[in-house]
Design an enzyme around this catalytic site. Sequence first.
Site, PDB file in Angstrom:
ATOM      1  CG  MET A 191      -1.908  -1.203   1.139  1.00  0.00           C
ATOM      2  SD  MET A 191      -3.438  -0.936   2.020  1.00  0.00           S
ATOM      3  CE  MET A 191      -2.840  -0.685   3.678  1.00  0.00           C
ATOM      4  CG  HIS A 222       7.025  -1.618   2.000  1.00  0.00           C
ATOM      5  ND1 HIS A 222       6.912  -0.591   2.913  1.00  0.00           N
ATOM      6  CD2 HIS A 222       5.789  -2.173   1.894  1.00  0.00           C
ATOM      7  CE1 HIS A 222       5.653  -0.519   3.326  1.00  0.00           C
ATOM      8  NE2 HIS A 222       4.956  -1.470   2.727  1.00  0.00           N
ATOM      9  CD  GLN A 271      -6.024  -3.772   2.658  1.00  0.00           C
ATOM     10  OE1 GLN A 271      -6.030  -4.220   1.518  1.00  0.00           O
ATOM     11  NE2 GLN A 271      -5.009  -3.953   3.488  1.00  0.00           N
ATOM     12  N   GLY A 283       4.876 -10.102   4.021  1.00  0.00           N
ATOM     13  CA  GLY A 283       5.644  -9.976   5.256  1.00  0.00           C
ATOM     14  C   GLY A 283       5.032 -10.770   6.393  1.00  0.00           C
ATOM     15  NE  ARG A 289      -2.690   1.944   9.856  1.00  0.00           N
ATOM     16  CZ  ARG A 289      -2.921   0.884   9.096  1.00  0.00           C
ATOM     17  NH1 ARG A 289      -2.061  -0.106   9.073  1.00  0.00           N
ATOM     18  NH2 ARG A 289      -4.006   0.814   8.353  1.00  0.00           N
TER      19      ARG A 289
HETATM   20  P1  AMP Z   1       1.652  -2.689   3.469  1.00  0.00           P
HETATM   21  O1  AMP Z   1       2.171  -1.707   2.473  1.00  0.00           O
HETATM   22  O2  AMP Z   1       1.706  -2.222   4.870  1.00  0.00           O
HETATM   23  O3  AMP Z   1       0.336  -3.283   3.066  1.00  0.00           O
HETATM   24  O4  AMP Z   1       2.677  -3.893   3.434  1.00  0.00           O
HETATM   25  C1  AMP Z   1       3.033  -4.517   2.232  1.00  0.00           C
HETATM   26  C2  AMP Z   1       3.753  -5.793   2.536  1.00  0.00           C
HETATM   27  O5  AMP Z   1       4.908  -5.488   3.315  1.00  0.00           O
HETATM   28  C3  AMP Z   1       2.927  -6.773   3.354  1.00  0.00           C
HETATM   29  O6  AMP Z   1       3.135  -8.090   2.875  1.00  0.00           O
HETATM   30  C4  AMP Z   1       3.468  -6.609   4.738  1.00  0.00           C
HETATM   31  O7  AMP Z   1       3.343  -7.775   5.515  1.00  0.00           O
HETATM   32  C5  AMP Z   1       4.923  -6.302   4.453  1.00  0.00           C
HETATM   33  N1  AMP Z   1       5.516  -5.613   5.576  1.00  0.00           N
HETATM   34  C6  AMP Z   1       5.042  -4.540   6.228  1.00  0.00           C
HETATM   35  N2  AMP Z   1       5.842  -4.208   7.261  1.00  0.00           N
HETATM   36  C7  AMP Z   1       6.853  -5.114   7.253  1.00  0.00           C
HETATM   37  C8  AMP Z   1       7.999  -5.320   8.065  1.00  0.00           C
HETATM   38  N3  AMP Z   1       8.284  -4.533   9.115  1.00  0.00           N
HETATM   39  N4  AMP Z   1       8.804  -6.351   7.765  1.00  0.00           N
HETATM   40  C9  AMP Z   1       8.533  -7.180   6.724  1.00  0.00           C
HETATM   41  N5  AMP Z   1       7.475  -7.018   5.928  1.00  0.00           N
HETATM   42  C10 AMP Z   1       6.639  -6.006   6.190  1.00  0.00           C
END
Ligand code: AMP
Length: 535
Positions: free
Chosen positions: A272, A279, A303, A390, A430
């Site tokens: 996102m 990421h 979501q 993640g 966040r």
């Molecule tokens: P998001 O942009 O928050 O939806 O996250 C995108 C992807 O990055 C998802 O698969 C998350 O699980 C992964 N992710 C977010 N934070 C972390 C982190 N601290 N370590 C590893 N992967 C992460």
Amino acid sequence: MIAIVGAGRLGTALAAALRAVGYDVLGPLGRGADPRDASAVVLCVPDGEIAHAAAAVTAGPLVGHCSGATALDVLAPHEAFSLHPLMTVPTGADPARFAGAGCAIDGTTPRALAVAEALATALRMRPTRVADEDRTAYHAAASIASNFLVTIEGAAERLAATAGVDRALLAPLVRAAVDDWAARGAEQALTGPIARGDDETVARQRAAIAARTPDLVPLFDALVAATRDLAGPRREPRAGAAMRTLRSVAEMREYVARVRATGRTIALVPTMGAFHAGHHALMRAARAAADEVVVWLFVNPAQFNEQRDLAAYPRDEAKDAAEAAALGVDVLFAPGVEEVYPPGFATTVHVEGLSDVLEGAVRGVSHFTGVCTVVTKMLNMVTPDLAFFGQKDAQQVAVLRRMVADLDIPVKLVVIPTVREPDGLALSSRNVHLSPENRRRALALSRALRAAETVVADGERDAAAITARARTAMDDVDAEYLALVDPDSFQPIDNVNGRVLVAVAARVGDTRLIDNTIITTAATPDGAPTTQEDI
Ligand code: AMP
């Protein structure tokens, strides 16, 4: 006197060549000969007959074989050597053919080795010792270098013939390429569309092969893949290299069709945006695992259970694009909301059970339904071989694994360990909303997880006791939930026995944070526990 046993092409050529440089040569003799007067016997027989031919020789002379792949023990109990000219020997070969060729030698004694070296040197070959344990690899390299080259030329010849081009016209090109490789090494010598990154041309070539010599397509695909590895740059982060940003499903389908036509693999990293090192870790892993990397950037309204959270979600596409490009991402796929949810959109994907607990219970079932629906859509749009997620969002991974299995979606999910700040805080988009004071308080989540790990390490197995200790470690931060669950089913567990996921969520100020860890104990109450990040 040197005796040659075996009157095939090699035996005949070797006997003539040794005679030509002044050796007293007996033979080539027929298989099974026993030349008692020779000081050395060279067996030029097929590999499977070496032992038999050696057994026929009465003990006395040194005995050698000319096999590339056979160890010396097959010649026991003779004092033995081996001599393998790195040269093809066609019928009626010129004795001078050996001059300049490499020659693998070995010997069971210094004297035997010296004889092998003397014979090779007399024929003006370049002897090099290859020990028994290296012989098969050496021989395979020789097969690739000569036999497989001929196989490839045979394929080229067939395809060229369909265009009315004769083998003789390809031969100078082949010689030049081989000379260049010999002089400068493979990486430097590589030319052509793959080295230039000209995928369009490669795709057109493949189509032509499929039309004219379809049985050669698998060979072409394998060679394209190997050549790309050699050319290298697309596998490395290509700082500043062109990354395309696509906005529409139609553009994505065109891109995927081009990639598939060249047999390349695709890794997808769904995000996102508001990239951080978590990421980046996903993108790096994707870059290392596939030919093409697509990053999906879409703040998915479906979501979010709170409009305020959606509105405040950090967005900076320009910065994200620069970071993705620097990590070697090929395509940033950033569709607008109308592209993903056009008017009339009416379908959802819901995973029963797993979606209702923990995150689902707090955020409402619509959260995971929103995740599953958008992930299904993106998997259909991009059709990746691999999709990277993640461990930070452990329940999301469990839900998506269930969905991919249940719906037979042909993708492999790859899970990357949680990336943390040095003080333990799990990275999250966040986190930018945290005031300095709340940033400090946010450590309550990782502290709770460490407390759970410690108490299990000390032998505690009762889930309620473990949870209580972990909650205490959170000080003034109240957990929305802090639960010990099965990592696959997300059902609560009462006693730790095997793998358990400790999941925690809390609001720190206005910011909602989640974190988790997997603890593994041996499947007995007394087993020593370990923690692991992978799920
Ligand atoms: P998001 O942009 O928050 O939806 O996250 C995108 C992807 O990055 C998802 O698969 C998350 O699980 C992964 N992710 C977010 N934070 C972390 C982190 N601290 N370590 C590893 N992967 C992460």
